[in-house]
Design a protein around this motif. Sequence first.
Motif, PDB file in Angstrom:
ATOM      1  N   GLN A 161       4.788  12.870   8.841  1.00 52.82           N
ATOM      2  CA  GLN A 161       3.369  12.733   9.189  1.00 52.82           C
ATOM      3  C   GLN A 161       2.493  13.063   7.987  1.00 52.82           C
ATOM      4  N   THR A 162       2.858  14.117   7.251  1.00 52.90           N
ATOM      5  CA  THR A 162       2.099  14.500   6.060  1.00 52.90           C
ATOM      6  C   THR A 162       2.231  13.449   4.970  1.00 52.90           C
ATOM      7  N   LEU A 163       3.442  12.963   4.774  1.00 55.19           N
ATOM      8  CA  LEU A 163       3.682  11.928   3.754  1.00 55.19           C
ATOM      9  C   LEU A 163       2.846  10.687   4.046  1.00 55.19           C
ATOM     10  N   HIS A 164       2.832  10.269   5.298  1.00 54.83           N
ATOM     11  CA  HIS A 164       2.073   9.077   5.690  1.00 54.83           C
ATOM     12  C   HIS A 164       0.577   9.307   5.568  1.00 54.83           C
ATOM     13  N   THR A 165       0.110  10.490   5.983  1.00 56.86           N
ATOM     14  CA  THR A 165      -1.325  10.796   5.940  1.00 56.86           C
ATOM     15  C   THR A 165      -1.841  10.843   4.504  1.00 56.86           C
ATOM     16  N   VAL A 166      -1.110  11.508   3.635  1.00 60.32           N
ATOM     17  CA  VAL A 166      -1.533  11.606   2.232  1.00 60.32           C
ATOM     18  C   VAL A 166      -1.550  10.229   1.581  1.00 60.32           C
ATOM     19  N   PHE A 167      -0.537   9.426   1.849  1.00 59.81           N
ATOM     20  CA  PHE A 167      -0.489   8.087   1.254  1.00 59.81           C
ATOM     21  C   PHE A 167      -1.620   7.215   1.796  1.00 59.81           C
ATOM     22  N   ARG A 168      -1.919   7.309   3.110  1.00 61.51           N
ATOM     23  CA  ARG A 168      -2.974   6.494   3.706  1.00 61.51           C
ATOM     24  C   ARG A 168      -4.353   6.888   3.183  1.00 61.51           C
ATOM     25  N   GLU A 169      -4.598   8.181   3.018  1.00 66.76           N
ATOM     26  CA  GLU A 169      -5.930   8.658   2.636  1.00 66.76           C
ATOM     27  C   GLU A 169      -6.137   8.703   1.124  1.00 66.76           C
ATOM     28  N   GLU A 170      -5.079   8.948   0.359  1.00 65.46           N
ATOM     29  CA  GLU A 170      -5.250   9.172  -1.073  1.00 65.46           C
ATOM     30  C   GLU A 170      -4.433   8.215  -1.942  1.00 65.46           C
ATOM     31  N   GLY A 171      -3.600   7.391  -1.299  1.00 63.03           N
ATOM     32  CA  GLY A 171      -2.802   6.450  -2.065  1.00 63.03           C
ATOM     33  C   GLY A 171      -1.627   7.111  -2.760  1.00 63.03           C
ATOM     34  N   HIS A 172      -0.949   6.330  -3.603  1.00 64.37           N
ATOM     35  CA  HIS A 172       0.227   6.861  -4.291  1.00 64.37           C
ATOM     36  C   HIS A 172      -0.142   7.972  -5.262  1.00 64.37           C
ATOM     37  N   ARG A 173      -1.391   7.968  -5.757  1.00 64.09           N
ATOM     38  CA  ARG A 173      -1.804   9.034  -6.667  1.00 64.09           C
ATOM     39  C   ARG A 173      -1.817  10.383  -5.968  1.00 64.09           C
ATOM     40  N   GLY A 174      -2.175  10.363  -4.681  1.00 64.40           N
ATOM     41  CA  GLY A 174      -2.183  11.609  -3.927  1.00 64.40           C
ATOM     42  C   GLY A 174      -0.807  12.233  -3.824  1.00 64.40           C
ATOM     43  N   LEU A 175       0.230  11.394  -3.765  1.00 70.69           N
ATOM     44  CA  LEU A 175       1.595  11.903  -3.657  1.00 70.69           C
ATOM     45  C   LEU A 175       2.111  12.450  -4.977  1.00 70.69           C
ATOM     46  N   TYR A 176       1.397  12.153  -6.067  1.00 67.88           N
ATOM     47  CA  TYR A 176       1.851  12.618  -7.379  1.00 67.88           C
ATOM     48  C   TYR A 176       0.808  13.501  -8.068  1.00 67.88           C
TER      49      TYR A 176
END
Length: 356
Positions: A300-315
């Motif tokens: 859920q966190t992985l999906h939320t961060v990617f949806r709201e912040e894009g791939h940059r948010g995950l890195y």
Amino acid sequence: MSNADTFIHLFAGGVGGTVGAIVTCPLEVIKTRLQSSSSEIHYSAVRSLRTASSNAGCSANHMYFTPEMNWNVYYHHQQCSSVNSRLAVFPEAVLPWPASSAQPKGALSCFRHLIDQEGCRALFKGLGPNLIGVAPTRALYFCTYSTAKRKFNQIMTPDSHLVHMLSAGSAGFVSCTLTNPIWFVKTRLQLNRNQNVTAWQCISNIYRSQGVVGFYRGITASYFGISETIIKFVLYEYLKSTLQQMRETQTDSPLGNYQAMDYMLAGAISKTVACCVSYPHEVVRTRLREENSRYRGFFQTLHTVFREEGHRGLYRGLSTQLIRQIPNTAIMMTTYEATVYVLNSLVNEKRYTGSE
């Protein structure tokens, strides 16, 4: 494996982890701040509010945004008068800020902000739990790794990639399961902007609000992070053996016996590759450990961060993580190998003297 060998790996792992943690603690704090959700809201809101206030003129109210996890806090004052004591607090959902407009600060700006707003001591937040946790974590890890490696070598092709993968996976599972509460407290302290909060107060607050289960928030992300340790150790063992073989063929070279350089180079390269591949789990783990977090599970966190912040948010914070991990891993692995070598030499010398 004898008791002496087990103790050697326990002690060497603890020493290596402790030295690396002390040297790179400031970078660890900066990385954690960059990974948190509050920094994304903070930087976006400050720019938006400052732009709005500059367009409004001298008589308009200026608003400065200071995040506290999932709350938007605004301090209002007149540009040409003294600070007003009024304080308005709104839930984050009431005042959403588009992720596309957010521009998080870099590591250098975060470093300056920490010094200006919280003092030099902020760079060493969480060092206490870090030192308490790093020795047993690394000791457990290296001891489990060496023990599992010995067992798997007996039933599989010795020193194969599969042996290294299974050994690293076993070590990662044992260490993160037993020490997750320590790292949870460390993350909370690093995210907390109150200098007066102690580790014991943090532990009491967590236990009061969430019970014992609260100390294991983010452990699912830690389990996914085992992939990082597997990649790191497989590469480390391969590079270490390759570099040693290369040096053995260069007996006339003045660098032929410099094993420390092999350990440092192999540790730095393996950690860099592993970190880049599996880094999103670090961001997810930090988000899950935030106070009053709106995130609930790993996916859920992985999906939320990617949806709201894009791939940059995950890195976010990856550059700081690499800057921290490269010297940390190099120092840790070199210290570990050197300590194992020294202790083995002492034990063997004692055994030889006793036999005589």
